[in-house]
Design a protein around this motif. Structure first.
Motif, short mmCIF file in Angstrom:
data_model
loop_
_atom_site.label_atom_id
_atom_site.label_comp_id
_atom_site.label_asym_id
_atom_site.label_seq_id
_atom_site.Cartn_x
_atom_site.Cartn_y
_atom_site.Cartn_z
N THR A 154 11.24 12.03 4.16
CA THR A 154 10.14 11.10 4.45
C THR A 154 8.80 11.77 4.23
O THR A 154 7.84 11.13 3.78
CB THR A 154 10.25 10.57 5.88
N TRP A 190 2.79 7.74 0.27
CA TRP A 190 2.55 6.42 0.83
C TRP A 190 1.29 5.83 0.23
O TRP A 190 0.32 6.53 -0.02
CB TRP A 190 2.41 6.52 2.35
N THR A 250 -2.53 -1.12 -0.67
CA THR A 250 -1.67 -2.13 -0.04
C THR A 250 -2.35 -3.49 -0.01
O THR A 250 -1.73 -4.51 -0.31
CB THR A 250 -1.31 -1.69 1.39
#
Length: 65
Positions: free
Chosen positions: A17, A22, A28
């Motif tokens: 992870t 990200w 986003t």
């Protein structure tokens, strides 16, 4: 296949992870906006196709007019 303990498994999951890149909040938001715009465009497209197909079927069958 070697068995791993649950503790070792979760350590490996945490390591993997940490390697993930990200997306930022801005990325986003932009992607979400693009999805909404695309959904609206496709909804209008299928609305028009459905309306046109309905008119075609109605004219062929001769009902409702």
């Amino acid at each position: 296949m070697a068995k791993t303990s649950p503790v070792q498994f979760f350590r490996q999951v945490r390591q993997e992870t940490a390697k993930v890149t990200w997306p930022t909040r801005k990325e986003t938001a932009i992607t979400t906006g693009m999805v909404f715009v695309f959904v609206i465009i496709m909804s209008l497209f299928f609305l028009l196709v459905d309306w046109g197909a309905g008119m075609l079927v109605t004219s062929i069958i001769g009902l409702g007019g």
